[in-house]
Design a protein around this motif. Structure first.
Motif, short mmCIF file in Angstrom:
data_model
loop_
_atom_site.label_atom_id
_atom_site.label_comp_id
_atom_site.label_asym_id
_atom_site.label_seq_id
_atom_site.Cartn_x
_atom_site.Cartn_y
_atom_site.Cartn_z
N UNK A 50 29.00 -11.12 2.11
CA UNK A 50 28.63 -12.21 1.22
C UNK A 50 27.12 -12.41 1.01
N UNK A 51 26.25 -12.12 1.98
CA UNK A 51 24.82 -12.29 1.71
C UNK A 51 24.30 -11.44 0.55
N UNK A 52 25.03 -10.39 0.18
CA UNK A 52 24.60 -9.55 -0.93
C UNK A 52 25.17 -10.00 -2.28
N UNK A 53 26.00 -11.05 -2.30
CA UNK A 53 26.58 -11.49 -3.57
C UNK A 53 25.52 -11.91 -4.59
N UNK A 54 24.47 -12.66 -4.20
CA UNK A 54 23.45 -13.00 -5.20
C UNK A 54 22.79 -11.78 -5.83
N UNK A 55 22.52 -10.75 -5.02
CA UNK A 55 21.89 -9.54 -5.58
C UNK A 55 22.87 -8.76 -6.44
N UNK A 56 24.16 -8.82 -6.10
CA UNK A 56 25.17 -8.18 -6.95
C UNK A 56 25.24 -8.91 -8.29
N UNK A 57 25.16 -10.24 -8.25
CA UNK A 57 25.18 -11.02 -9.48
C UNK A 57 23.97 -10.73 -10.35
N UNK A 58 22.83 -10.47 -9.72
CA UNK A 58 21.60 -10.19 -10.46
C UNK A 58 21.51 -8.73 -10.91
N UNK A 59 22.41 -7.89 -10.42
CA UNK A 59 22.40 -6.49 -10.82
C UNK A 59 21.55 -5.58 -9.95
N UNK A 60 21.03 -6.10 -8.83
CA UNK A 60 20.22 -5.27 -7.94
C UNK A 60 21.08 -4.34 -7.09
N UNK A 61 22.35 -4.72 -6.88
CA UNK A 61 23.28 -3.92 -6.08
C UNK A 61 24.58 -3.79 -6.86
N UNK A 62 25.17 -2.62 -6.84
CA UNK A 62 26.47 -2.42 -7.47
C UNK A 62 27.55 -3.19 -6.73
N UNK A 63 28.49 -3.82 -7.42
CA UNK A 63 29.54 -4.60 -6.75
C UNK A 63 30.33 -3.81 -5.71
N UNK A 64 30.56 -2.53 -5.96
CA UNK A 64 31.37 -1.75 -5.02
C UNK A 64 30.64 -1.49 -3.71
N UNK A 65 29.32 -1.70 -3.69
CA UNK A 65 28.57 -1.50 -2.45
C UNK A 65 28.42 -2.79 -1.65
N UNK A 66 28.93 -3.89 -2.20
CA UNK A 66 28.92 -5.17 -1.50
C UNK A 66 30.17 -5.31 -0.63
N UNK A 67 31.15 -4.45 -0.87
CA UNK A 67 32.42 -4.52 -0.15
C UNK A 67 32.61 -3.29 0.72
N UNK A 68 33.37 -3.46 1.80
CA UNK A 68 33.64 -2.37 2.74
C UNK A 68 35.15 -2.12 2.76
N UNK A 69 35.62 -0.93 2.36
CA UNK A 69 37.06 -0.65 2.33
C UNK A 69 37.65 -0.64 3.74
N UNK A 70 38.62 -1.50 3.99
CA UNK A 70 39.17 -1.64 5.33
C UNK A 70 39.93 -0.40 5.78
N UNK A 71 40.64 0.24 4.87
CA UNK A 71 41.45 1.40 5.28
C UNK A 71 40.57 2.56 5.76
N UNK A 72 39.37 2.66 5.21
CA UNK A 72 38.47 3.72 5.65
C UNK A 72 37.87 3.38 7.01
N UNK A 73 37.46 2.13 7.19
CA UNK A 73 36.79 1.72 8.43
C UNK A 73 37.78 1.55 9.57
N UNK A 74 38.94 0.95 9.28
CA UNK A 74 39.94 0.68 10.31
C UNK A 74 41.04 1.72 10.22
N UNK A 75 40.68 2.96 10.43
CA UNK A 75 41.63 4.06 10.23
C UNK A 75 42.70 4.14 11.31
N UNK A 76 42.52 3.43 12.43
CA UNK A 76 43.55 3.44 13.47
C UNK A 76 44.33 2.12 13.52
N UNK A 77 44.15 1.31 12.49
CA UNK A 77 44.87 0.04 12.38
C UNK A 77 45.89 0.13 11.25
N UNK A 78 46.88 -0.72 11.32
CA UNK A 78 47.84 -0.84 10.23
C UNK A 78 47.38 -1.99 9.33
#
Length: 454
Positions: A50-78
């Motif tokens: 969430x701290x990157x939401x203002x920069x995503x709104x301003x266009x400094x960061x791409x929206x997809x780089x503000x989020x972390x895909x859980x299935x990739x990070x938590x590969x041993x979790x269901x």
């Protein structure tokens, strides 16, 4: 074979993701042998930084780089994409709905567990302000951040093309309610972006845009201290932002924001960032809650008076053992949430192995806030910074905290590119209604229904 010990993690935010991430490392052997299982139930398949939401709104960061895909990070979790509706901890069951149960029409299902981690986070704290539900815009999700960016540029398009002065003034007036991190950073970044964008409109000047910050208390950004808060007010007012302290929003009906000081502001944009409250799920559990609706916890992050239940973050009332003040609780912010998740995961692993638990103890390090490009305030370890050094510290701190090396590298690359090239000023509002054009093309032209068939 005995059933594996199932650890149910409710929520995929800071606490949920970091707890599951550390658990899958701590319980690597148990997960491999089938002695333990980690199930994460979350409404979205990603964690939003969430701290990157203002920069995503301003266009400094791409929206997809503000989020972390859980299935990739938590590969041993269901991972289950759904929503927990209620928890009966006495029976060790959680009632939940998923995308599949909605499609099947079979209704909610029950999931049993051995250890429960409640980390559903918080939701926007709204007040019964007339017109707020119909016209207000939130700022807690990446969808809201990008939607707000599109909305601001769209209002500039409306103002540029209309011949009606009243419509133009309302389109170019932006009201933000709430002087905390979310409100101040969102306003500052978007004001920066809109001022830059105005150079590409032949009939809009930066001075034509009116930005209003409404705060009920007598200060903004209380986390950075009174001195830096006053500096932030001066900085914003120096950019012609109308900062109204000690003022409330009384109504926003009929595209008019009415303030408690009697001011009436015709506007098409009201952004509500006036605080948060615990997720409604907590009221649908049999766990003890405090007067603010948060789960009562011990310093070990276990639920008070309850076995095999744990909580942290916005949803939990955790004693602050470093303050020396009885009854004082840790602030519900990201700094505590990330550190609590680490201790929480270690304590669950220790509990499963019959080992002693540790208490959560972290002295608040301070805060940093961005006031737009190259501007910021900071109060860290007793040191106060402002302007460019504070902005640089803001970026460095959050770059170090965003999860995964992949995200750090992508964010850093985007910051580098944004420093070398011009800002993007495109509104992609059509993304919010992707089928609109096809539906229009598929609908019969007017009068076709009346034609006789051959």
């Amino acid at each position: 074979m005995t059933e594996p010990a199932r650890i149910l993690v409710v929520g995929g935010g800071y606490v949920g993701m970091y707890t599951a991430l550390r658990l899958q490392r701590q319980l690597r052997a148990e997960l491999r042998s089938g002695a333990a299982e980690i199930v994460v139930v979350t409404p979205e398949p990603y964690m939003t930084y969430q701290p990157f939401l203002p920069e995503a709104a301003a266009g400094s960061i791409s929206p997809r780089h503000v989020v972390v895909p859980l299935r990739r990070v938590l590969d041993r979790c269901r991972i289950l994409i759904g929503e927990v509706l209620s928890v009966d901890h006495a029976k060790r069951t959680a009632t939940l709905s998923t995308l599949a149960t909605d499609e099947e029409g079979t209704g909610p299902v029950e999931l049993t567990y051995d250890e429960l981690v409640l980390a559903p986070g918080s939701v926007s704290r709204t007040l019964p302000v007339p017109g707020l539900a119909e016209h207000g815009i939130g700022f807690k999700t990446v969808e809201e951040a990008i939607g707000l960016r599109n909305h601001v540029i769209e209002q500039m398009d409306i103002a540029s093309s209309t011949r009606d002065p009243a419509i133009r003034d309302a389109a170019l007036t932006f009201v933000f309610v709430g002087g905390g991190y979310a409100g101040v950073e969102a306003l500052a970044e978007l004001e920066d972006m809109a001022r830059y964008t105005a150079r590409y409109y032949h009939n809009i000047k930066p001075g034509d845009l009116r930005w209003v910050l409404v705060e009920a208390s007598d200060r903004i950004l209380p986390e950075v201290g009174a001195t830096m808060g006053r500096y932030a007010v001066r900085e914003l007012r120096g950019r012609n932002v109308d900062v109204r302290l000690g003022t409330r929003l009384d109504s926003c009906e009929d595209r008019t924001a009415v303030l408690s000081d009697g001011t009436r502001l015709p506007t098409r944009t009201v952004v509500w960032t006036a605080g948060v409250r615990p997720a409604p799920l907590l009221a649908a559990t049999d766990l003890p809650l405090n007067e603010r609706g948060r789960i009562r916890c011990t310093a070990r992050l276990s639920v008070e008076g309850v076995d095999h239940a744990w909580a942290a973050g916005d949803a939990a009332a955790v004693p602050d053992v470093t303050s020396g003040e009885p009854g004082r609780e840790c602030a519900p912010n990201a700094q505590h949430a990330v550190r609590q998740a680490r201790v929480l995961a270690d304590n669950i692993a220790a509990s499963l192995r019959g080992q002693p638990l540790e208490e959560y103890a972290h002295a608040y390090a301070g805060s940093v806030a961005s006031l737009g490009l190259h501007k910021g305030v900071a109060h860290v370890y007793g040191r106060k910074l402002k302007g460019y050094p504070a902005w640089l510290m803001h970026r460095a701190y959050h770059l170090s905290r965003v999860p995964t090396f992949n995200r750090k590298a992508r964010v850093l690359a985007e910051w580098t590119l944004s420093g070398l090239f011009k800002r993007e000023i495109v509104s992609l509002g059509s993304l919010e209604h992707p089928r609109a054009e096809f539906e229009l093309a598929a609908s019969p032209p007017p009068g076709d229904d009346d034609k006789p068939s051959s």
